[in-house]
Design an enzyme around this catalytic site. Structure first.
Site, PDB file in Angstrom:
ATOM      1  N   LYS A  84       2.164  -3.455   6.445  1.00 50.58           N
ATOM      2  CA  LYS A  84       2.445  -3.588   5.008  1.00 50.58           C
ATOM      3  C   LYS A  84       3.945  -3.447   4.743  1.00 50.58           C
ATOM      4  O   LYS A  84       4.512  -4.185   3.936  1.00 50.58           O
ATOM      5  CB  LYS A  84       1.641  -2.556   4.210  1.00 50.58           C
ATOM      6  CG  LYS A  84       0.155  -2.881   4.144  1.00 50.58           C
ATOM      7  CD  LYS A  84      -0.083  -4.197   3.414  1.00 50.58           C
ATOM      8  CE  LYS A  84      -1.525  -4.646   3.456  1.00 50.58           C
ATOM      9  NZ  LYS A  84      -1.727  -5.970   2.822  1.00 50.58           N
ATOM     10  N   TYR A 115      -1.499  -0.191  10.413  1.00 53.02           N
ATOM     11  CA  TYR A 115      -1.801  -0.788   9.109  1.00 53.02           C
ATOM     12  C   TYR A 115      -0.606  -0.644   8.151  1.00 53.02           C
ATOM     13  O   TYR A 115      -0.126  -1.618   7.574  1.00 53.02           O
ATOM     14  CB  TYR A 115      -3.054  -0.142   8.491  1.00 53.02           C
ATOM     15  CG  TYR A 115      -3.221  -0.498   7.046  1.00 53.02           C
ATOM     16  CD1 TYR A 115      -3.649  -1.767   6.680  1.00 53.02           C
ATOM     17  CD2 TYR A 115      -2.894   0.403   6.029  1.00 53.02           C
ATOM     18  CE1 TYR A 115      -3.758  -2.118   5.340  1.00 53.02           C
ATOM     19  CE2 TYR A 115      -2.994   0.065   4.704  1.00 53.02           C
ATOM     20  CZ  TYR A 115      -3.431  -1.196   4.358  1.00 53.02           C
ATOM     21  OH  TYR A 115      -3.520  -1.542   3.045  1.00 53.02           O
ATOM     22  N   SER A 119       0.833  -1.207   0.000  1.00 47.27           N
ATOM     23  CA  SER A 119       0.000   0.000   0.000  1.00 47.27           C
ATOM     24  C   SER A 119       0.864   1.252   0.000  1.00 47.27           C
ATOM     25  O   SER A 119       1.980   1.254   0.548  1.00 47.27           O
ATOM     26  CB  SER A 119      -0.852  -0.009   1.270  1.00 47.27           C
ATOM     27  OG  SER A 119      -1.456   1.241   1.486  1.00 47.27           O
TER      28      SER A 119
HETATM   29  C1  WQD Z   1      -8.980  10.303   0.471  1.00 49.48           C
HETATM   30  C2  WQD Z   1      -9.034  11.779   0.798  1.00 49.48           C
HETATM   31  C3  WQD Z   1      -9.635  12.250   3.074  1.00 49.48           C
HETATM   32  C4  WQD Z   1     -13.869  11.059   2.822  1.00 49.48           C
HETATM   33  C5  WQD Z   1      -6.614   5.258   2.572  1.00 49.48           C
HETATM   34  C6  WQD Z   1      -5.499   4.599   3.283  1.00 49.48           C
HETATM   35  C7  WQD Z   1      -4.539   4.033   2.303  1.00 49.48           C
HETATM   36  C8  WQD Z   1      -5.256   3.097   1.364  1.00 49.48           C
HETATM   37  C9  WQD Z   1      -6.375   3.809   0.690  1.00 49.48           C
HETATM   38  C10 WQD Z   1      -5.547   0.799   2.057  1.00 49.48           C
HETATM   39  C11 WQD Z   1      -8.416  12.125   2.163  1.00 49.48           C
HETATM   40  C12 WQD Z   1     -10.644  12.814   2.105  1.00 49.48           C
HETATM   41  C13 WQD Z   1     -12.527  11.285   2.571  1.00 49.48           C
HETATM   42  C14 WQD Z   1     -14.759  12.168   2.955  1.00 49.48           C
HETATM   43  C15 WQD Z   1     -12.897  13.643   2.569  1.00 49.48           C
HETATM   44  N1  WQD Z   1      -5.832   2.023   2.083  1.00 49.48           N
HETATM   45  N2  WQD Z   1     -12.055  12.573   2.454  1.00 49.48           N
HETATM   46  N3  WQD Z   1     -14.228  13.423   2.826  1.00 49.48           N
HETATM   47  O1  WQD Z   1      -6.838   8.157   3.375  1.00 49.48           O
HETATM   48  O2  WQD Z   1      -6.001   8.661   1.036  1.00 49.48           O
HETATM   49  O3  WQD Z   1      -6.084   6.363   1.837  1.00 49.48           O
HETATM   50  O4  WQD Z   1      -7.229   4.350   1.672  1.00 49.48           O
HETATM   51  O5  WQD Z   1      -4.654   0.232   1.538  1.00 49.48           O
HETATM   52  O6  WQD Z   1      -3.546   3.382   2.968  1.00 49.48           O
HETATM   53  O7  WQD Z   1      -4.840   5.542   4.109  1.00 49.48           O
HETATM   54  O8  WQD Z   1      -8.171   7.444   1.307  1.00 49.48           O
HETATM   55  O9  WQD Z   1     -10.462   7.566   0.495  1.00 49.48           O
HETATM   56  O10 WQD Z   1     -10.056   7.620   2.983  1.00 49.48           O
HETATM   57  O11 WQD Z   1      -9.434   9.585   1.617  1.00 49.48           O
HETATM   58  O12 WQD Z   1     -12.486  14.806   2.487  1.00 49.48           O
HETATM   59  O13 WQD Z   1     -15.954  12.031   3.187  1.00 49.48           O
HETATM   60  O14 WQD Z   1     -10.413  12.151   0.900  1.00 49.48           O
HETATM   61  O15 WQD Z   1      -9.447  13.129   4.149  1.00 49.48           O
HETATM   62  O16 WQD Z   1      -7.784  13.353   2.048  1.00 49.48           O
HETATM   63  P1  WQD Z   1      -6.725   7.764   1.979  1.00 49.48           P
HETATM   64  P2  WQD Z   1      -9.615   7.990   1.622  1.00 49.48           P
END
Ligand code: WQD
Length: 329
Positions: free
Chosen positions: A148, A144, A117
């Site tokens: 990984k 997490y 990841s």
């Molecule tokens: C993306 C952006 C949120 C929801 C995570 C894990 C990563 C991988 C993928 C597993 C961020 C913002 C989100 C909302 C928002 N996982 N957001 N409003 O955090 O980049 O990655 O998932 O392997 O390791 O960390 O993904 O989709 O949660 O968020 O503003 O309602 O969207 O703050 O900036 P993230 P995400």
């Protein structure tokens, strides 16, 4: 070759199974169905229900199906949950991997693809235009991400010691679906979380709009799950073709998209017109994480085919299957 796909009943795993089968490879799924869904496993592909923590069933499955390669996706993947349950994450993700590798090295398996990841990088520099390469220092910010990164180390060390050919694939932000039936049913990431708000007739939330990015919202590299699955096929074939390989590869598109841009695109694609509201920053969110996809193109000749629009429309079709009341227009 026969490939064992652990976690093959999960959202990403089921896409990998489909891509492998479409490419003419033999696949067997191994999944404990804790979050996986048996119906995602296609007709003709055997499903063995079991945990990667159970050495006996693993060894039997590898032998009975004459498995020659493993694609290991079975893992826990919620970053926030891993902060509360580190022991659970280390057990499931790292001990599960260790037990699996023990079975793999005792059987006639020659190739091993590990699901890693972008979380291994933690908080990379957010400078405009900067891309995260595989040489960018890995400083995970959650248990997490730690499981990984340590998993990559274990995979590589095992390869060096035993001759197992290995690849660690660092996924960036995965979205989309091949068919509505294969869509992600979890509401843990930006795209489904925005869908959920729209369906509830509520405004989508932007977690922080004061980041050092062009529009103040976080920038990510979104990758279509179908492209991601095809990268697994390319990696699996590269390993099978050349023993002794040791690959670590980003899987992204090399293109940054902000949260605000994503929400605008989702509104447009779904027929909603709901401006987002700003909510507090989510702890631990890096401002900008965008992959350099140069290495995978050079090593495997793989390049993403689908764009963010394709991810949103295919994910929305999956959402409407479960939430038909959300349809507009
Ligand atoms: C993306 C952006 C949120 C929801 C995570 C894990 C990563 C991988 C993928 C597993 C961020 C913002 C989100 C909302 C928002 N996982 N957001 N409003 O955090 O980049 O990655 O998932 O392997 O390791 O960390 O993904 O989709 O949660 O968020 O503003 O309602 O969207 O703050 O900036 P993230 P995400």
């Amino acid at each position: 070759m026969t490939w064992l796909i652990t976690g093959g009943a999960g959202y990403i795993g089921a896409h990998v199974v489909r891509a492998m089968r479409d490419a003419g490879e033999q696949a067997v799924v191994y999944d404990d169905l804790s979050t996986g869904i048996a119906e995602r496993v296609p007709e003709g592909v055997p499903l063995v229900v079991g945990s990667t923590l159970d050495a006996g069933p693993l060894a039997r499955t590898l032998t009975e199906h004459a498995v020659t390669g493993v694609v290991h996706l079975a893992a826990k993947k919620q970053v926030g949950e891993s902060v509360d349950l580190p022991l659970h994450y280390y057990r499931e993700n790292l001990e599960g991997l260790r037990v699996l590798l023990e079975a793999v090295t005792a059987a006639s398996v020659r190739s091993f693809v590990f699901s890693s990841s972008a979380a291994v990088y933690g908080m990379p520099s957010a400078a405009a235009g900067e891309l995260v390469t595989e040489e960018t220092p890995c400083v995970p910010m959650s248990p997490y991400g730690e499981t990984k990164l340590a998993g990559e180390w274990l995979v590589r060390a095992t390869g060096r010691a035993t001759g197992l050919s290995t690849a660690s694939l660092r996924y960036f932000n995965v979205a989309g679906a091949a068919t509505p039936e294969l869509a992600d049913v979890g509401v843990f990431n930006l795209v489904p979380m925005v869908f959920e708000k729209l369906t509830q007739d509520a405004p989508p939330r932007v977690f922080g709009d004061d980041y050092p990015t062009p529009d103040g919202t976080c920038v990510r590299d979104y990758i279509h799950v179908v492209d991601l699955a095809e990268a697994h096929v390319a990696a699996a074939r590269a390993l099978a073709a050349s023993p002794g390989r040791d690959l670590t590869l980003n899987i992204g598109r090399g293109e940054g998209v902000s949260v605000r841009e994503m929400i605008d695109l989702i509104n447009a694609a779904t027929g909603y017109d709901r401006p987002p509201v700003t909510a507090p920053r989510r702890p631990g969110d890096p401002a900008r994480v965008v992959a350099s996809a140069d290495r995978i193109r050079g090593e495997l000749g793989w390049k993403a085919r689908y764009d963010v629009q394709d991810m949103i429309t295919s994910a929305w079709a999956g959402w409407l299957r479960l939430h038909p009341e959300a349809a507009r227009g």
